[in-house]
Design an enzyme around this catalytic site. Structure first.
Site, PDB file in Angstrom:
ATOM      1  N   HIS A 109       3.496   6.360   4.762  1.00  0.00           N
ATOM      2  CA  HIS A 109       2.344   7.083   3.712  1.00  0.00           C
ATOM      3  C   HIS A 109       1.521   6.017   3.125  1.00  0.00           C
ATOM      4  O   HIS A 109       0.324   6.093   3.343  1.00  0.00           O
ATOM      5  CB  HIS A 109       3.108   7.980   2.896  1.00  0.00           C
ATOM      6  CG  HIS A 109       2.330   8.708   1.949  1.00  0.00           C
ATOM      7  ND1 HIS A 109       1.626   9.903   2.097  1.00  0.00           N
ATOM      8  CD2 HIS A 109       1.790   8.270   0.685  1.00  0.00           C
ATOM      9  CE1 HIS A 109       0.815  10.120   1.030  1.00  0.00           C
ATOM     10  NE2 HIS A 109       0.936   9.313   0.213  1.00  0.00           N
ATOM     11  N   GLU A 167      -2.332   5.184   3.949  1.00  0.00           N
ATOM     12  CA  GLU A 167      -3.509   5.828   3.063  1.00  0.00           C
ATOM     13  C   GLU A 167      -4.340   4.289   2.682  1.00  0.00           C
ATOM     14  O   GLU A 167      -5.644   4.478   2.580  1.00  0.00           O
ATOM     15  CB  GLU A 167      -2.780   6.123   1.489  1.00  0.00           C
ATOM     16  CG  GLU A 167      -2.470   7.471   1.759  1.00  0.00           C
ATOM     17  CD  GLU A 167      -3.231   8.709   2.144  1.00  0.00           C
ATOM     18  OE1 GLU A 167      -4.538   8.664   1.585  1.00  0.00           O
ATOM     19  OE2 GLU A 167      -3.051   9.453   2.763  1.00  0.00           O
ATOM     20  N   LYS A 172      -6.560   3.546   5.660  1.00  0.00           N
ATOM     21  CA  LYS A 172      -7.720   4.266   5.882  1.00  0.00           C
ATOM     22  C   LYS A 172      -8.747   3.914   4.897  1.00  0.00           C
ATOM     23  O   LYS A 172     -10.120   3.937   5.405  1.00  0.00           O
ATOM     24  CB  LYS A 172      -7.266   5.755   5.406  1.00  0.00           C
ATOM     25  CG  LYS A 172      -7.092   6.652   6.687  1.00  0.00           C
ATOM     26  CD  LYS A 172      -6.743   8.182   6.409  1.00  0.00           C
ATOM     27  CE  LYS A 172      -6.604   8.484   4.898  1.00  0.00           C
ATOM     28  NZ  LYS A 172      -6.231   9.577   4.464  1.00  0.00           N
ATOM     29  N   ASN A 173      -8.587   3.605   3.726  1.00  0.00           N
ATOM     30  CA  ASN A 173      -9.473   3.153   2.418  1.00  0.00           C
ATOM     31  C   ASN A 173     -10.097   2.232   3.139  1.00  0.00           C
ATOM     32  O   ASN A 173     -11.436   1.948   2.918  1.00  0.00           O
ATOM     33  CB  ASN A 173      -8.832   2.854   1.211  1.00  0.00           C
ATOM     34  CG  ASN A 173      -8.412   4.080   0.577  1.00  0.00           C
ATOM     35  OD1 ASN A 173      -8.984   4.974   0.801  1.00  0.00           O
ATOM     36  ND2 ASN A 173      -7.470   3.812  -0.399  1.00  0.00           N
TER      37      ASN A 173
HETATM   38  N1  LIG Z   1     -10.362  -0.991   0.258  1.00  0.00           N
HETATM   39  C1  LIG Z   1     -11.279  -0.396  -0.492  1.00  0.00           C
HETATM   40  N2  LIG Z   1     -12.715  -0.827  -0.189  1.00  0.00           N
HETATM   41  C2  LIG Z   1     -13.584  -0.412  -1.097  1.00  0.00           C
HETATM   42  N3  LIG Z   1     -13.501   0.749  -2.049  1.00  0.00           N
HETATM   43  C3  LIG Z   1     -12.205   1.478  -1.927  1.00  0.00           C
HETATM   44  C4  LIG Z   1     -11.223   0.829  -1.171  1.00  0.00           C
HETATM   45  N4  LIG Z   1      -9.939   1.560  -1.507  1.00  0.00           N
HETATM   46  C5  LIG Z   1     -10.262   2.678  -2.437  1.00  0.00           C
HETATM   47  N5  LIG Z   1     -11.532   2.483  -2.444  1.00  0.00           N
HETATM   48  C6  LIG Z   1     -12.408   3.335  -3.528  1.00  0.00           C
HETATM   49  O1  LIG Z   1     -11.423   4.210  -4.390  1.00  0.00           O
HETATM   50  C7  LIG Z   1     -11.607   5.267  -4.282  1.00  0.00           C
HETATM   51  C8  LIG Z   1     -10.241   5.995  -4.317  1.00  0.00           C
HETATM   52  O2  LIG Z   1      -9.459   5.943  -3.471  1.00  0.00           O
HETATM   53  P1  LIG Z   1      -8.081   7.103  -3.064  1.00  0.00           P
HETATM   54  O3  LIG Z   1      -7.535   6.241  -1.801  1.00  0.00           O
HETATM   55  O4  LIG Z   1      -7.495   7.199  -4.327  1.00  0.00           O
HETATM   56  O5  LIG Z   1      -9.050   8.035  -2.810  1.00  0.00           O
HETATM   57  P2  LIG Z   1     -10.093   8.666  -1.365  1.00  0.00           P
HETATM   58  O6  LIG Z   1     -10.094   7.585  -0.450  1.00  0.00           O
HETATM   59  O7  LIG Z   1     -11.259   8.947  -1.951  1.00  0.00           O
HETATM   60  O8  LIG Z   1      -9.429  10.233  -1.144  1.00  0.00           O
HETATM   61  P3  LIG Z   1      -8.057  10.473  -0.498  1.00  0.00           P
HETATM   62  O9  LIG Z   1      -7.317  11.140  -1.606  1.00  0.00           O
HETATM   63  O10 LIG Z   1      -8.368  11.216   0.593  1.00  0.00           O
HETATM   64  O11 LIG Z   1      -7.272   9.104  -0.064  1.00  0.00           O
HETATM   65  C9  LIG Z   1     -12.202   5.670  -3.021  1.00  0.00           C
HETATM   66  O12 LIG Z   1     -13.082   6.868  -2.889  1.00  0.00           O
HETATM   67  C10 LIG Z   1     -13.260   4.262  -2.753  1.00  0.00           C
HETATM   68  O13 LIG Z   1     -14.367   4.486  -3.447  1.00  0.00           O
END
Ligand SMILES: Nc1ncnc2c1ncn2[C@@H]1O[C@H](COP(=O)(O)OP(=O)(O)OP(=O)(O)O)[C@@H](O)[C@H]1O
Length: 437
Positions: A305, A309, A312-313
Site C-alpha cells: 500500500h 501510493e 503513484k505520486n
Molecule cells: N512526489 C511528489 N511530487 C510532487 N508533488 C507531490 C508528490 N507527492 C505528493 N505530492 C503532492 O501532495 C499532494 C497530496 O498527496 P497525496 O498522496 O496525499 O494525495 P493525492 O495523490 O492528491 O490523492 P490520493 O489520496 O488519491 O493519493 C498531491 O496532490 C501532490 O500535489
C-alpha cells in the site's frame, strides 16, 4: 433492516471507553504462534472480546463528540453506528460456561522444551510516536496505561495444550471468527465514508481546509482503524488456517517479506495505473536498486500500500511536470537500504518538487492538487479504499500512519523546481508497541 442503538448500549459503550487499549507488537503477534491450538486461540478470542470493544467504544465516543457539527454529518453518523453495532455484536456473543479445571488450564502458560514458560516478549515503546500522540484519553488514565504491556502478555499468551479441550471452545472460536469476519466487512468502507463526511462538513461550513483538531482526530481515528483491522485480520487468518500454507506466514504477517519482490510489483501496478489514467503508451520508468536477499518480518499488504501510493505520486508529478506528450521522461529511482534498525526505501523523482509552503499541507487529509475531487459514490462503500491515480489527498497521510503503526516513518524532502525524495523507514526490530488508542 435498520439498526438503532439503545441507551443501554450507550451506557455499556461509555463503560468500556473508560479503559485504555492494550498494545500488541508485531513480534508478539508472531510469537503467539503459527498454528495456535484450540486453547490458545480461545485465550486470544477472550483477549479480543475485551480489547476490540474497548477500542470500538473509544471511537464511538469520539465520533459522537466531534466539534463544530462534524458529528452531525450523515456519513459521520453512519460510521459511528457501524462502530456501535460491531461493539454490540462482540459484547453480546454468548461465551461458553467452562468448568473450573478448564478455566485453570487456560490460565497455565505452555512450556516449550528448552525455552521454559512461553510468556511473550515485552513490547518496547514505538520510536516514531511521542507518548500519547494518537491517544484520545488525554492522560486521564495513567494508572491503567502503565500496566498495558504486562496485560498484553497475560492475555495474548500460549496456554498449556497437553490433552483435549472441550468442544465448546472450538465452537466459540468458530463463532467468534465469524463475527469478526462480518465486522471486518461492515467496516470496509469506513475510510471512504469518513472522507465523504469530511466533504459534507467542508461544503456545509464552506471550509477549504480542515483545522488541526480535525486533522489530529482523523490521525487517531485512522491509526486506530489500522490496529483494529490488524488484530481482526490476524485472528481470522489464525482461526482459518487453510489460507496460509506458506511456511513464512503467521496469520497475515510474513516473517520473510522480500522487499525487492514487493517493490517490483508495486512499480508495475503504479505504472499500469499511470498509463491507464493518462492514456500513455508507456509510463515513466522506475529503476529499482535493491539486494534481492533483503527480507524482514512485516505485513506485506501494508508495505504494498505505502509503496504503491508514493510511486503513484511520483509518476503523476513526473508526467504533469514534463507533459503527457513527452517521449522520454526522467527515471524515478527506488533505492532500498538495509540497516540494523531500519530498512529504508528512498523514492526519488524528478517531478518538479513541492513548494516549501505546501509541505505541511501534503500531510493533511483532503489536501490534493487534483482540481476536482472525484465524486464519492455511495455504492463505493462496499469496497475498501482503492484510490484512482489521485484525488482524495489521503495517499500520504494514510501511508505515514501505516509506517508509524509498526515503528517506522515516512518523510518527504522536496527541491522545488526539480523533484521530491520520499523516505520510507521500516522498523525491522518489530518489537515496538502499537500506538495506543
Ligand atoms: N512526489 C511528489 N511530487 C510532487 N508533488 C507531490 C508528490 N507527492 C505528493 N505530492 C503532492 O501532495 C499532494 C497530496 O498527496 P497525496 O498522496 O496525499 O494525495 P493525492 O495523490 O492528491 O490523492 P490520493 O489520496 O488519491 O493519493 C498531491 O496532490 C501532490 O500535489
Amino acid at each position: 433492516m435498520s439498526w438503532k442503538k439503545s441507551e443501554k448500549l450507550m451506557d455499556t459503550i461509555r463503560h468500556y471507553a473508560s479503559f485504555p487499549a492494550t498494545g500488541v507488537s508485531l513480534r508478539q503477534m508472531v510469537q503467539f504462534g503459527e498454528r495456535p491450538s484450540t486453547g490458545t486461540l480461545f485465550r486470544a478470542s477472550q483477549f479480543l472480546a475485551e480489547e476490540l470493544p474497548i477500542r470500538l467504544a473509544h471511537r464511538v465516543q469520539e465520533l459522537e463528540t466531534l466539534p463544530d457539527g462534524l458529528n452531525d454529518m450523515p456519513s459521520v453518523k453512519k460510521v459511528a453506528d457501524w462502530y456501535a453495532q460491531s461493539f454490540e455484536e462482540i459484547t453480546t456473543l454468548p461465551r461458553p460456561v467452562l468448568d473450573k479445571d478448564v478455566r485453570e488450564r487456560l490460565l497455565r502458560p505452555a512450556k516449550i522444551p528448552g525455552k521454559g514458560t512461553s510468556w511473550l516478549s515485552e513490547a518496547t515503546p514505538n520510536p516514531s510516536i511521542e507518548e500519547g500522540q494518537y491517544n484520545s484519553m488525554n492522560g486521564t488514565n495513567n494508572g491503567w496505561t502503565k500496566g498495558r504491556f504486562p496485560a498484553a502478555r497475560r492475555y495474548f499468551a500460549m496456554v498449556d495444550d497437553t490433552g483435549d479441550w472441550p468442544p465448546e471452545l472450538q465452537l466459540y472460536n468458530q463463532k467468534f471468527a465469524k463475527t469478526l469476519n462480518r465486522i471486518k466487512r461492515r467496516h470496509d468502507g469506513v475510510v471512504t465514508t469518513m472522507a465523504q463526511g469530511i466533504l459534507e462538513y467542508k461544503r456545509r461550513r464552506q471550509r477549504m481546509q480542515i483545522d488541526n483538531n480535525i486533522q489530529s482526530f482523523l490521525d487517531r481515528f485512522y491509526m486506530s482503524r489500522i490496529g483494529i483491522r490488524m488484530l481482526i485480520g490476524q485472528h481470522i487468518a489464525l482461526t482459518d488456517q487453510s489460507h496460509y500454507r506458506d511456511q513464512s506466514y503467521v496469520g497475515i504477517i510474513c516473517t520473510k517479506t522480500f522487499v525487492k519482490d514487493l517493490a517490483q510489483e508495486a512499480i508495475e501496478n503504479a505504472r499500469f495505473v499511470c498509463e491507464d489514467h493518462y492514456g500513455l503508451f508507456e509510463a515513466p520508468k522506475i529503476q529499482l536498486v535493491c539486494d534481492p536477499g533483503i527480507n524482514f518480518m512485516y505485513v506485506p499488504g501494508h508495505l504494498s500500500h505505502m509503496l504503491f501510493e508514493t510511486l503513484k505520486n511520483s509518476l503523476r508529478a513526473v508526467v504533469e511536470t514534463h507533459g503527457q506528450d513527452k517521449q522520454d521522461f526522467p527515471v524515478t529511482k527506488v533505492i532500498v537500504a538495509e540497516g540494523k534498525e531500519d530498512i529504508t526505501i528512498k523514492i526519488s523523482d524528478e517531478g518538479g518538487g513541492i513548494p516549501r509552503s505546501a509541505i505541511p499541507l501534503v500531510w493533511t487529509y483532503m489536501y490534493t492538487t487534483v482540481e476536482r475531487t472525484p465524486n464519492l459514490d455511495p455504492d463505493f462503500d462496499k469496497s475498501d479504499f482503492k484510490a484512482p491515480m489521485a484525488g482524495f489527498g489521503y495517499g500520504l497521510p494514510l501511508s505515514r500512519l501505516y509506517a508509524r503503526y509498526f515503528g517506522g516513518d515516512l518523510k518527504l524532502i522536496s527541491m522545488e523546481g526539480y523533484g521530491t525524495d520520499v523516505y520510507l523507514h521500516l522498523n525491522r526490530l518489530s518489537s515496538s508497541a502499537e500506538p495506543l488508542q
